[in-house]
Design a protein around this motif. Structure first.
Motif, PDB file in Angstrom:
ATOM      1  N   THR A   1       0.826  -1.213   0.000  1.00  0.00           N
ATOM      2  CA  THR A   1       0.000   0.000   0.000  1.00  0.00           C
ATOM      3  C   THR A   1       0.860   1.264   0.000  1.00  0.00           C
ATOM      4  OG1 THR A   1      -0.108  -0.113   2.425  1.00  0.00           O
ATOM      5  CG2 THR A   1      -1.933  -1.111   1.187  1.00  0.00           C
ATOM      6  N   ASP A   2       2.166   1.093   0.030  1.00  0.00           N
ATOM      7  CA  ASP A   2       3.058   2.246  -0.059  1.00  0.00           C
ATOM      8  C   ASP A   2       2.820   2.945  -1.398  1.00  0.00           C
ATOM      9  OD1 ASP A   2       5.831   3.350  -1.184  1.00  0.00           O
ATOM     10  OD2 ASP A   2       5.895   3.475   1.001  1.00  0.00           O
ATOM     11  N   PRO A   3       2.518   4.253  -1.397  1.00  0.00           N
ATOM     12  CA  PRO A   3       2.144   4.950  -2.640  1.00  0.00           C
ATOM     13  C   PRO A   3       3.152   4.789  -3.774  1.00  0.00           C
ATOM     14  CG  PRO A   3       1.724   6.344  -0.738  1.00  0.00           C
ATOM     15  CD  PRO A   3       2.459   5.146  -0.221  1.00  0.00           C
ATOM     16  N   LYS A   4       4.452   4.915  -3.474  1.00  0.00           N
ATOM     17  CA  LYS A   4       5.469   4.815  -4.517  1.00  0.00           C
ATOM     18  C   LYS A   4       5.556   3.391  -5.066  1.00  0.00           C
ATOM     19  CE  LYS A   4       8.353   8.643  -2.911  1.00  0.00           C
ATOM     20  NZ  LYS A   4       9.690   9.044  -2.417  1.00  0.00           N
TER      21      LYS A   4
ATOM     22  N   LYS B   1       3.153   1.100  -4.886  1.00  0.00           N
ATOM     23  CA  LYS B   1       1.889   0.789  -5.564  1.00  0.00           C
ATOM     24  C   LYS B   1       1.869   1.355  -6.982  1.00  0.00           C
ATOM     25  CE  LYS B   1      -3.134   1.081  -5.051  1.00  0.00           C
ATOM     26  NZ  LYS B   1      -3.330   1.452  -6.474  1.00  0.00           N
ATOM     27  N   GLN B   2       2.416   2.535  -7.161  1.00  0.00           N
ATOM     28  CA  GLN B   2       2.461   3.135  -8.497  1.00  0.00           C
ATOM     29  C   GLN B   2       3.245   2.252  -9.456  1.00  0.00           C
ATOM     30  OE1 GLN B   2       4.334   6.991  -8.623  1.00  0.00           O
ATOM     31  NE2 GLN B   2       3.471   7.485 -10.630  1.00  0.00           N
ATOM     32  N   ARG B   3       4.347   1.687  -8.974  1.00  0.00           N
ATOM     33  CA  ARG B   3       5.151   0.791  -9.808  1.00  0.00           C
ATOM     34  C   ARG B   3       4.408  -0.522 -10.059  1.00  0.00           C
ATOM     35  NH1 ARG B   3      10.610   1.920 -10.382  1.00  0.00           N
ATOM     36  NH2 ARG B   3      11.305   3.833  -9.346  1.00  0.00           N
ATOM     37  N   ASN B   4       3.759  -1.034  -9.005  1.00  0.00           N
ATOM     38  CA  ASN B   4       3.009  -2.283  -9.155  1.00  0.00           C
ATOM     39  C   ASN B   4       1.860  -2.144 -10.145  1.00  0.00           C
ATOM     40  OD1 ASN B   4       4.649  -3.676  -7.380  1.00  0.00           O
ATOM     41  ND2 ASN B   4       3.337  -3.321  -5.604  1.00  0.00           N
ATOM     42  N   ASP B   5       1.229  -0.962 -10.144  1.00  0.00           N
ATOM     43  CA  ASP B   5       0.141  -0.717 -11.091  1.00  0.00           C
ATOM     44  C   ASP B   5       0.618  -0.881 -12.531  1.00  0.00           C
ATOM     45  OD1 ASP B   5      -1.507  -0.189  -8.990  1.00  0.00           O
ATOM     46  OD2 ASP B   5      -1.501   1.987  -9.221  1.00  0.00           O
ATOM     47  N   ALA B   6       1.882  -0.547 -12.760  1.00  0.00           N
ATOM     48  CA  ALA B   6       2.444  -0.689 -14.108  1.00  0.00           C
ATOM     49  C   ALA B   6       2.982  -2.095 -14.344  1.00  0.00           C
ATOM     50  CB  ALA B   6       3.555   0.332 -14.316  1.00  0.00           C
TER      51      ALA B   6
ATOM     52  N   TYR C   1      -8.557  -5.074  -6.389  1.00  0.00           N
ATOM     53  CA  TYR C   1      -7.385  -4.491  -7.050  1.00  0.00           C
ATOM     54  C   TYR C   1      -6.789  -5.478  -8.049  1.00  0.00           C
ATOM     55  CZ  TYR C   1      -2.512  -3.005  -7.607  1.00  0.00           C
ATOM     56  OH  TYR C   1      -1.283  -2.655  -8.131  1.00  0.00           O
TER      57      TYR C   1
END
Length: 450
Positions: free
Chosen positions: A373-376, A378-383, A412
């Motif tokens: 859930t770490d924002p940074k 999670k952003q990478r995981n989204d990609a 998710y």
């Protein structure tokens, strides 16, 4: 010590000159013991001592990338560094890049500040050496143990134990062997004894954790997770016994025992005409050392008349870093017999997408780090996740995410295109009888789906 390993004496540097004792660098363990005992007798009881045990992690990369001559130069440099370090009286290169030293302590015990000081000195030394081998990222693992009696052998063993603990860190670390570590060591020895005794008496069972299809809520498989049962009926989790069985090689016997028990379970269900799903069994990296592992496993499964599609074998991603070629042979052989092979904990190590270039496998199990859930992160995981699934689909590989604990995580993963999951949100690992009820109740769908 010269290049031929000859012994020579030095006068202790100015920091130690008050001890009036020669520094000696030796290449012989027995001579180190003899000289250290002599030094201790000459300075006792006014002085206090400690043993330092150190080695250079990943030292072999120097020989690999820069040649043997650079390796010898580095060892000589480290030798000279130790020789001129404050308070070192006797130094011995035990073998390869391992060094043992006798230290003079100016106080009864080693303070945290002093331990930090050694760490800083080691890092300073490595930074000065980096220009000679810029592509090698080395660390120094070091253990220290106070010498409270003249028992050098035990002090060296304890310093070595502390050194091994320091290697658990990813950087240069100095660890002090203290009372707490001594107690932990004894506890580990007792645990290792219990683990071995349980294996000898076959006091192991397995629990099953369901694998779930998010589209349908259907249980499509399960992972068999080993449990040890003590003589008084207590349950031991894998992290309490697996490391010890790995260490002495008994993990192979334990894996075979688990496989047999899973086969017995499946054979009994099939014989009664009850529903079954594919079950995955974990394999240790040690199996890859034996060319006939797949043959042994297939013979075992065949003896129970279990069709190969009901068995899956899991190999942890981090194991692949320690012998990719042998792992490839094992995976190909298992798949040749018709068994599915999964790569577990993908994302916990650093093999990356090259495993697809080197290996043929059926299932990729994403580590729970992909649910951060770490924002940074999670952003990478989204990609990453959609692209990993796209690659997997093109290579006819199934993707499953483990460590799922919430409904939010399920949604998710569905959004990312991952529909197979495993985790506590649906079920913790449960005894076989409990799992059997899950297969029967609600037509094999997990209770809290949707």
């Amino acid at each position: 010590m010269d290049k031929k390993g000859n012994t020579y004496d030095h006068t202790i540097d100015s920091a130690n000159s008050n001890l009036d004792c020669p520094f000696v660098h030796l290449n012989d363990y027995a001579e180190f013991m003899k000289k250290s005992q002599s030094v201790i007798r000459s300075l006792t009881p006014q002085k206090h001592f400690a043993i330092l045990y150190a080695d250079i992690t990943d030292f072999k990369t120097i020989d690999t990338f820069y040649g043997f001559a650079e390796g010898e130069r580095m060892l000589e440099a480290f030798s000279n560094f130790l020789r001129t370090s404050e308070n070192i009286l006797v130094c011995n290169r035990v073998f390869s890049d391992h060094f043992v030293c006798l230290l003079f302590l100016r106080q009864n015990s080693m303070s945290k500040e002093k331990t930090t000081s050694y760490r800083k000195k080691f890092n300073w030394f490595l930074s000065k050496q980096q220009i000679y081998h810029p592509d090698c990222y080395l660390h120094i693992a070091c253990g220290l143990c106070e010498l409270k009696t003249d028992d050098l052998i035990h002090a060296i063993d304890h310093a070595d134990t502390a050194r091994k603990r320091s290697k658990l860190h990813s950087d240069t670390t100095v660890v002090w062997f203290d009372k707490q570590m001594n107690q932990q060591m004894h506890l580990e020895e007792q645990t290792a004894h219990l683990a071995q005794a349980a294996l000898r008496k076959k006091r192991y069972c397995f629990f099953l954790q369901p694998k779930v299809n998010l589209h349908t809520g259907q249980i499509i498989g399960a992972e068999a997770l080993a449990r040890s049962i003590t003589e008084d009926g207590q349950m031991m989790l894998p992290d309490q016994f697996i490391p010890f069985l790995e260490r002495n090689g008994s993990i192979i016997e334990m894996d075979y025992l688990m496989c047999r028990k899973v086969c017995e379970y499946l054979a009994d269900r099939i014989r009664q005409g009850l529903p079954v799903v594919a079950i995955s069994v974990n394999l240790s990296r040690l199996h890859a050392s034996y060319e006939n592992t797949a043959e042994v496993l297939h013979a075992m499964v065949s003896s129970y008349h279990i069709p190969p599609y009901l068995l899956e074998f899991e190999l942890t991603e981090t194991l692949l870093l320690k012998g990719l070629k042998s792992m490839k042979h094992l995976i190909d052989a298992l798949r040749g017999y018709g068994y599915k092979v999964s790569i577990d904990d993908f994302g916990s190590g650093y093999t990356g997408t090259n495993i697809w270039q080197e290996l043929n496998f059926d299932i990729l199990k994403l580590d729970k780090k992909f649910l951060s859930t770490d924002p940074k992160v999670k952003q990478r995981n989204d990609a990453l996740i959609p692209n990993l699934i796209k690659i997997a689909n093109q290579l006819q590989t199934t993707v499953l995410c483990e460590g799922v604990e919430t409904a939010v995580q399920c949604k998710y993963l569905e959004k990312m295109g991952c529909y197979l999951v495993q985790g506590y949100y649906f079920s913790e690992p449960v005894p076989c009888k409990t799992f059997d009820k899950l297969l029967v109740q609600n037509h094999g769908m997990v209770p809290n789906w949707r």
